[in-house]
Design an enzyme around this catalytic site. Structure first.
Site, PDB file in Angstrom:
ATOM      1  CE1 TYR A 203      16.273  41.996  -5.198  1.00 16.76           C
ATOM      2  CE2 TYR A 203      18.012  40.566  -4.393  1.00 16.76           C
ATOM      3  CZ  TYR A 203      16.686  40.776  -4.687  1.00 16.76           C
ATOM      4  OH  TYR A 203      15.767  39.785  -4.471  1.00 16.76           O
TER       5      TYR A 203
ATOM      6  NE  ARG B 227      35.286  31.431  26.371  1.00 20.52           N
ATOM      7  CZ  ARG B 227      35.647  30.818  25.252  1.00 20.52           C
ATOM      8  NH1 ARG B 227      35.449  31.404  24.083  1.00 20.52           N
ATOM      9  NH2 ARG B 227      36.235  29.639  25.277  1.00 20.52           N
TER      10      ARG B 227
ATOM     11  CE  LYS C 287      34.327  26.179  19.480  1.00 15.83           C
ATOM     12  NZ  LYS C 287      34.961  26.733  20.704  1.00 15.83           N
TER      13      LYS C 287
HETATM   14  C1  LIG Z   1      36.326  26.497  20.729  1.00 14.00           C
HETATM   15  C2  LIG Z   1      37.127  25.972  21.832  1.00 14.00           C
HETATM   16  C3  LIG Z   1      38.271  25.200  21.581  1.00 14.00           C
HETATM   17  C4  LIG Z   1      38.851  25.002  20.201  1.00 14.00           C
HETATM   18  O1  LIG Z   1      39.583  26.141  19.867  1.00 14.00           O
HETATM   19  P1  LIG Z   1      40.457  26.225  18.534  1.00 14.00           P
HETATM   20  O2  LIG Z   1      41.220  27.477  18.707  1.00 14.00           O
HETATM   21  O3  LIG Z   1      39.509  26.286  17.396  1.00 14.00           O
HETATM   22  O4  LIG Z   1      41.308  25.017  18.495  1.00 14.00           O
HETATM   23  C5  LIG Z   1      38.917  24.622  22.663  1.00 14.00           C
HETATM   24  N1  LIG Z   1      38.469  24.823  23.919  1.00 14.00           N
HETATM   25  C6  LIG Z   1      37.403  25.591  24.192  1.00 14.00           C
HETATM   26  C7  LIG Z   1      36.993  25.778  25.613  1.00 14.00           C
HETATM   27  C8  LIG Z   1      36.707  26.199  23.171  1.00 14.00           C
HETATM   28  O5  LIG Z   1      35.646  26.978  23.446  1.00 14.00           O
END
Ligand SMILES: *Cc1c(COP(=O)(O)O)cnc(C)c1O
Length: 384
Positions: free
Chosen positions: A276, A143, A49
């Site tokens: 700046y 969440r 992601k």
């Molecule tokens: C982002 C995410 C992960 C990966 O988490 P890491 O700590 O970066 O390994 C796994 N599962 C879900 C649901 C996530 O949102």
């Protein structure tokens, strides 16, 4: 969604301005390290992601496909589409919310959608076409996810005729340490998750693949099992804090370097200012270099005014003045032979010196994840 890293025409010159280098050997080594500790029957489902945490989702997923990895997680449907358009094979699970107007993309690109409550399941079911889904259980993070107490709603989702439920998962929120408190919370999450699964099995529902572990879950609580480990940050050789690396059961190698061109070298007289707001004034004659990278590329503005350095010819060059949107200036007075067209390293190694993502994260008061996912589309991603 043609990305700069995929432009194949003649206007593309990979190291023209500023770029990210991904060390393929280190990526492969990180994967081999996880494979050593994966629970029995568990495979990696790398999380790519946010453009693979800024590393370049297409380049990373392509390389992982080449290494035999066949499942991925993304946060959004568009991220999944981008992978498919670039030829990525295997399962792609969308971890986050997809608007109903975009459900057609799930079908068209064979993406798996997360179902996180009963109302959303109904919406997906009402779309009228078969959609593959994984069900997300909220075991304590609060969440996304459906609560274990809502077991009847969960049963109801399993009989929705357009949902092809091929998996069920949860996310741990206290797995970063093995402290008594975190271990107890994690245990509670595990119990709740597997209780839901046993209820489903009692009712005759096949749960498909179960997954519970992200990076810290795999590193600290591999016994929790599951068929997939959704490894994100650790895949890229990073953890939340540098201190965690030494207690880690596997050896992780950061895969990313960030480099830029030196585009102008100039002399500044004592008393002259740079950048700046006149925040830097030379106390003696200086030589400075202008670099072709700025905060729009994702270089933190927190490096301004000597807080950060870059590496040039194996030496530390302090940032002077404010980091600009597209450029930054560094002091090279003590570094011989700096040439226009040469390379400066913002993150990575140059000779004996190294600048790490952890150092930048500390300067910004954040974690390595946030530093990396700010690296913009403007940076080309190059596998080396
Ligand atoms: C982002 C995410 C992960 C990966 O988490 P890491 O700590 O970066 O390994 C796994 N599962 C879900 C649901 C996530 O949102």
């Amino acid at each position: 969604m043609n990305k700069t890293n995929n432009i194949k025409d003649k206007s593309f010159f990979p190291k023209g301005r500023s770029w990210i280098e991904i060390d393929k050997g280190r990526l492969k080594k990180n994967i081999a390290e996880f494979e050593r500790i994966l629970p029995k029957g568990c495979q990696l489902m790398p999380v790519v992601k946010a453009n693979a945490y800024g590393h370049g989702a297409v380049s990373i997923a392509n390389e992982l496909n080449r290494l035999g990895i066949k499942s991925f997680c993304v946060a959004t449907v568009q991220e999944g589409v981008e992978l498919r358009k670039n030829g990525i094979c295997g399962d792609i699970l969308v971890l986050g919310y997809t608007h109903s107007k975009l459900f057609y993309l799930l079908c068209e690109y064979h993406l798996i959608q997360t179902v996180f409550d009963h109302a959303y399941a109904e919406l997906l079911n009402a779309y009228g076409k078969k959609i593959e889904v994984h069900l997300k259980i909220d075991t304590g993070m609060h969440r996304l996810g459906i609560c274990p107490e809502a077991i009847n709603e969960i049963f109801d989702i399993y009989i929705m005729k357009n949902l092809i439920i091929t998996g069920i998962y949860t996310h741990l929120c206290a797995a970063e340490t093995l402290s008594e408190k975190d271990a107890a919370y994690t245990k509670k999450q595990e119990i709740l998750f597997y209780e839901v699964i046993s209820e489903l099995i009692k009712r005759g529902h096949a749960c498909g693949s179960k997954h519970i572990l992200a990076s810290y879950g795999l590193l600290n609580y591999p016994d929790l099992g599951g068929e997939y480990a959704r490894v994100g940050i650790a895949l890229y050789g990073l953890l939340s804090e540098k201190d965690h690396v030494k207690d880690c059961p596997v050896s992780l190698s950061p895969v990313l370097s960030l480099k830029t061109r030196i585009v102008q070298v100039r002399n500044i007289y004592a008393g002259e200012s740079v950048g700046y707001g006149l925040l830097y004034t030379a106390d003696s004659d200086k030589t400075i270099a202008v670099l072709a990278v700025g905060y729009a590329d994702g270089v933190p503005r927190a490096l301004s005014c000597g807080k950060g350095n870059v590496l040039i010819n194996g030496k530390q060059a302090p940032v002077i003045g404010r980091v600009c949107m597209d450029q930054m200036m560094v002091d090279i007075t003590d570094i011989p032979n700096v040439r226009v067209g040469g390379v400066a390293t913002v993150i990575g190694r140059d000779g004996e010196e190294e600048i790490t993502v952890y150092q930048l994260a500390e300067l910004c008061g954040t974690n390595p994840h946030e530093v990396c996912c700010h690296f913009s589309e403007r940076l080309e991603r190059i596998l080396v």
